[in-house]
Scaffold this motif. Structure first.
Motif, PDB file in Angstrom:
ATOM      1  N   GLY A  35       0.666  -0.509  -0.341  1.00 61.20           N
ATOM      2  CA  GLY A  35       0.273   0.083  -0.079  1.00 61.20           C
ATOM      3  C   GLY A  35       1.232   1.250   0.161  1.00 61.20           C
ATOM      4  O   GLY A  35       2.145   1.420   0.675  1.00 61.20           O
ATOM      5  N   SER A  36       0.589   2.008  -0.995  1.00 62.26           N
ATOM      6  CA  SER A  36       1.333   3.228  -0.917  1.00 62.26           C
ATOM      7  C   SER A  36       0.351   4.824  -0.823  1.00 62.26           C
ATOM      8  O   SER A  36      -0.879   4.107  -1.939  1.00 62.26           O
ATOM      9  N   GLY A  37       0.288   5.774  -1.253  1.00 60.43           N
ATOM     10  CA  GLY A  37      -0.226   6.306  -1.105  1.00 60.43           C
ATOM     11  C   GLY A  37      -1.001   7.622   0.078  1.00 60.43           C
ATOM     12  O   GLY A  37      -0.871   7.083   0.830  1.00 60.43           O
ATOM     13  N   SER A  38      -1.945   8.666  -0.367  1.00 59.04           N
ATOM     14  CA  SER A  38      -2.916   9.090   0.571  1.00 59.04           C
ATOM     15  C   SER A  38      -3.714   7.912   1.321  1.00 59.04           C
ATOM     16  O   SER A  38      -4.232   6.312   1.338  1.00 59.04           O
ATOM     17  N   LEU A  42      -6.319   4.939   0.862  1.00 57.46           N
ATOM     18  CA  LEU A  42      -5.922   3.774   1.267  1.00 57.46           C
ATOM     19  C   LEU A  42      -7.173   3.159   2.252  1.00 57.46           C
ATOM     20  O   LEU A  42      -7.726   2.149   1.821  1.00 57.46           O
ATOM     21  N   LYS A  43      -7.310   4.107   3.256  1.00 53.86           N
ATOM     22  CA  LYS A  43      -8.722   3.535   3.697  1.00 53.86           C
ATOM     23  C   LYS A  43      -9.804   3.258   3.160  1.00 53.86           C
ATOM     24  O   LYS A  43     -10.251   2.407   3.279  1.00 53.86           O
ATOM     25  N   THR A  49     -13.402  -2.923   0.942  1.00 52.89           N
ATOM     26  CA  THR A  49     -13.203  -4.215   0.063  1.00 52.89           C
ATOM     27  C   THR A  49     -13.652  -5.038   1.182  1.00 52.89           C
ATOM     28  O   THR A  49     -14.426  -6.436   1.188  1.00 52.89           O
ATOM     29  N   MET A  50     -13.999  -4.116   2.800  1.00 45.16           N
ATOM     30  CA  MET A  50     -14.157  -5.215   3.554  1.00 45.16           C
ATOM     31  C   MET A  50     -15.914  -4.929   3.446  1.00 45.16           C
ATOM     32  O   MET A  50     -16.678  -6.506   4.061  1.00 45.16           O
TER      33      MET A  50
END
Length: 89
Positions: A35-38, A42-43, A49-50
């Motif tokens: 994971g990368s980025g803001s 990502l949250k 996904t959850m």
């Protein structure tokens, strides 16, 4: 799944500008996450996904069980973070 190759793939995708990658094998302990980025992006991805996973649970077992599974996922993530931080100390 070859963990070495999965980690190489994650590195290459990271270099290409991909913000999030999940690769998994046949068992729960065979996976790679990048994971990368803001944080907010990502949250959002993780939450979406959850929810996607929970909808599958909901269709089979109902909303109450799906909500409990979401809580369990969050608790497992917090426990994993704690364990990984202990190892790094």
């Amino acid at each position: 799944m070859d963990n070495y190759k999965a980690k190489q793939l994650v590195e290459l995708l990271g270099e290409s500008g991909v913000n999030f990658v999940v690769a998994y094998g046949e068992s729960a302990d065979k996976h790679a996450v990048y994971g990368s980025g803001s944080y907010s992006k990502l949250k959002c991805y993780v939450v979406d996904t959850m929810v996607h996973i929970a909808k599958n649970v909901c269709s089979r077992y109902g909303e109450d069980i799906a909500r409990k599974e979401l809580i369990e996922m969050a608790l497992l993530a917090a426990e994993q973070l704690h364990e990984e931080n202990k190892l790094e100390r």
